[in-house]
Design an enzyme around this catalytic site. Structure first.
Site, PDB file in Angstrom:
ATOM      1  N   PRO A   9       0.786  -1.229   0.000  1.00  0.00           N
ATOM      2  CA  PRO A   9       0.000   0.000   0.000  1.00  0.00           C
ATOM      3  C   PRO A   9       0.829   1.296   0.000  1.00  0.00           C
ATOM      4  O   PRO A   9       1.862   1.369   0.657  1.00  0.00           O
ATOM      5  CB  PRO A   9      -0.833  -0.091   1.284  1.00  0.00           C
ATOM      6  N   ASN A  10       0.321   2.239  -0.755  1.00  0.00           N
ATOM      7  CA  ASN A  10       0.860   3.603  -0.867  1.00  0.00           C
ATOM      8  C   ASN A  10       2.146   3.693  -1.688  1.00  0.00           C
ATOM      9  O   ASN A  10       2.636   4.791  -1.955  1.00  0.00           O
ATOM     10  CB  ASN A  10       1.062   4.242   0.522  1.00  0.00           C
ATOM     11  N   ARG A  17       5.066  10.842  -2.592  1.00  0.00           N
ATOM     12  CA  ARG A  17       4.758  10.535  -1.196  1.00  0.00           C
ATOM     13  C   ARG A  17       5.984  10.789  -0.311  1.00  0.00           C
ATOM     14  O   ARG A  17       7.045  10.180  -0.525  1.00  0.00           O
ATOM     15  CB  ARG A  17       4.376   9.059  -1.111  1.00  0.00           C
ATOM     16  N   TYR A  22      11.135   8.769   1.104  1.00  0.00           N
ATOM     17  CA  TYR A  22      11.075   7.777   0.024  1.00  0.00           C
ATOM     18  C   TYR A  22      11.672   8.247  -1.303  1.00  0.00           C
ATOM     19  O   TYR A  22      11.705   7.471  -2.263  1.00  0.00           O
ATOM     20  CB  TYR A  22       9.618   7.329  -0.182  1.00  0.00           C
ATOM     21  N   ASN A  71       7.970  -5.723  -0.943  1.00  0.00           N
ATOM     22  CA  ASN A  71       7.868  -4.601  -0.008  1.00  0.00           C
ATOM     23  C   ASN A  71       6.394  -4.521   0.362  1.00  0.00           C
ATOM     24  O   ASN A  71       5.583  -3.953  -0.375  1.00  0.00           O
ATOM     25  CB  ASN A  71       8.347  -3.294  -0.652  1.00  0.00           C
ATOM     26  N   ALA A  74       3.088  -0.934   4.778  1.00  0.00           N
ATOM     27  CA  ALA A  74       2.492  -0.921   6.123  1.00  0.00           C
ATOM     28  C   ALA A  74       2.006  -2.301   6.559  1.00  0.00           C
ATOM     29  O   ALA A  74       1.995  -2.608   7.759  1.00  0.00           O
ATOM     30  CB  ALA A  74       1.350   0.085   6.170  1.00  0.00           C
ATOM     31  N   HIS A  77       3.906  -4.704   9.048  1.00  0.00           N
ATOM     32  CA  HIS A  77       3.834  -4.589  10.507  1.00  0.00           C
ATOM     33  C   HIS A  77       2.545  -5.143  11.091  1.00  0.00           C
ATOM     34  O   HIS A  77       2.363  -5.114  12.306  1.00  0.00           O
ATOM     35  CB  HIS A  77       4.007  -3.114  10.898  1.00  0.00           C
ATOM     36  N   ASP A  84       1.817 -15.798   6.428  1.00  0.00           N
ATOM     37  CA  ASP A  84       1.414 -17.187   6.167  1.00  0.00           C
ATOM     38  C   ASP A  84       1.542 -17.529   4.682  1.00  0.00           C
ATOM     39  O   ASP A  84       1.916 -18.656   4.327  1.00  0.00           O
ATOM     40  CB  ASP A  84      -0.038 -17.421   6.604  1.00  0.00           C
ATOM     41  N   GLU A  95      12.532  -9.703   1.639  1.00  0.00           N
ATOM     42  CA  GLU A  95      11.786  -8.532   2.126  1.00  0.00           C
ATOM     43  C   GLU A  95      12.641  -7.290   1.909  1.00  0.00           C
ATOM     44  O   GLU A  95      13.827  -7.297   2.251  1.00  0.00           O
ATOM     45  CB  GLU A  95      11.504  -8.715   3.626  1.00  0.00           C
ATOM     46  N   HIS A  97      12.728  -2.829   2.165  1.00  0.00           N
ATOM     47  CA  HIS A  97      12.137  -1.539   2.528  1.00  0.00           C
ATOM     48  C   HIS A  97      13.050  -0.434   2.029  1.00  0.00           C
ATOM     49  O   HIS A  97      14.284  -0.579   2.060  1.00  0.00           O
ATOM     50  CB  HIS A  97      11.946  -1.416   4.046  1.00  0.00           C
ATOM     51  N   SER A  99      13.097   2.694   3.341  1.00  0.00           N
ATOM     52  CA  SER A  99      13.623   3.401   4.515  1.00  0.00           C
ATOM     53  C   SER A  99      14.188   2.394   5.521  1.00  0.00           C
ATOM     54  O   SER A  99      13.907   1.189   5.438  1.00  0.00           O
ATOM     55  CB  SER A  99      12.507   4.206   5.173  1.00  0.00           C
ATOM     56  N   ARG A 104      12.895   4.346  12.665  1.00  0.00           N
ATOM     57  CA  ARG A 104      11.625   5.081  12.660  1.00  0.00           C
ATOM     58  C   ARG A 104      10.763   4.680  13.879  1.00  0.00           C
ATOM     59  O   ARG A 104      11.295   4.175  14.865  1.00  0.00           O
ATOM     60  CB  ARG A 104      10.931   4.842  11.317  1.00  0.00           C
ATOM     61  N   ARG A 108       7.110   0.227  13.532  1.00  0.00           N
ATOM     62  CA  ARG A 108       7.758  -0.248  12.296  1.00  0.00           C
ATOM     63  C   ARG A 108       8.885  -1.240  12.586  1.00  0.00           C
ATOM     64  O   ARG A 108       9.541  -1.738  11.671  1.00  0.00           O
ATOM     65  CB  ARG A 108       8.299   0.940  11.485  1.00  0.00           C
TER      66      ARG A 108
HETATM   67  C1  DQA Z   1       8.212   0.945   3.861  1.00  0.00           C
HETATM   68  C2  DQA Z   1       8.297   1.120   5.384  1.00  0.00           C
HETATM   69  C3  DQA Z   1       6.934   0.902   6.013  1.00  0.00           C
HETATM   70  O1  DQA Z   1       7.023   1.073   7.410  1.00  0.00           O
HETATM   71  C4  DQA Z   1       5.934   1.894   5.466  1.00  0.00           C
HETATM   72  O2  DQA Z   1       4.648   1.627   6.001  1.00  0.00           O
HETATM   73  C5  DQA Z   1       5.903   1.948   3.991  1.00  0.00           C
HETATM   74  C6  DQA Z   1       7.147   1.832   3.235  1.00  0.00           C
HETATM   75  C7  DQA Z   1       9.566   1.267   3.169  1.00  0.00           C
HETATM   76  O3  DQA Z   1       9.748   0.828   2.040  1.00  0.00           O
HETATM   77  O4  DQA Z   1      10.398   1.964   3.743  1.00  0.00           O
HETATM   78  O5  DQA Z   1       4.862   2.184   3.384  1.00  0.00           O
HETATM   79  O6  DQA Z   1       7.924  -0.425   3.586  1.00  0.00           O
END
Ligand code: DQA
Length: 137
Positions: A9-10, A17, A22, A71, A74, A77, A84, A95, A97, A99, A104, A108
């Protein structure tokens, strides 16, 4: 080699954003660069803001791709379901990320992905994805 990238998401809003965290690059622009750097890799890319769609996509590519770069944003977390799904598929998941989530907020620092992932790469900006590709190679 076939590598699937899945963004949660996002992350469709990358480039606009919270650029201080980011960066300024859209994922589409980054993805084009990435494909240029690894011509020997066949990539597919999927993004969704919906948890169940991310699980569907993990199941979709999780028996045919050689590697998945996830990735979960959110949902990292919060999502027992995505954790699963990683256990249920054959393809190894890295995995990533953008950031450094450990620098943070406390919420997170928890990940439902990490215990089930092959590895974790975070804090290198968009380069986290490139390093994940490199690790599969
Ligand atoms: C993120 C870190 C997450 O905590 C956050 O909710 C994101 C982006 C990252 O790529 O740094 O949406 O996954």
């Amino acid at each position: 080699m076939k590598i699937s990238i899945i963004n949660g998401p996002n992350l469709n809003l990358l480039g606009q954003r919270e650029p201080g965290i980011y960066g300024n690059q859209t994922f589409d622009a980054f993805f084009e660069e990435l494909q240029g750097k690894f011509p020997q890799v066949t990539f597919d890319y999927f993004q969704s803001n919906i948890e169940g769609e991310l699980i569907d996509q993990l199941q979709q590519v999780g028996f045919t791709s050689d590697g998945i770069i996830l990735n979960a944003a959110a949902y990292t977390h919060t999502s027992v379901g995505i954790g699963d799904a990683i256990k249920a598929i054959d393809t190894p998941v890295i995995e990533v990320h953008i950031s450094n989530t450990f620098a943070r907020e406390d919420f997170r620092h928890t990940s439902y992905i990490t215990p089930n992932a092959k590895g974790l790469i975070l804090g290198f900006g968009m380069d986290s994805y490139r390093l994940a590709v490199q690790s599969f190679l």
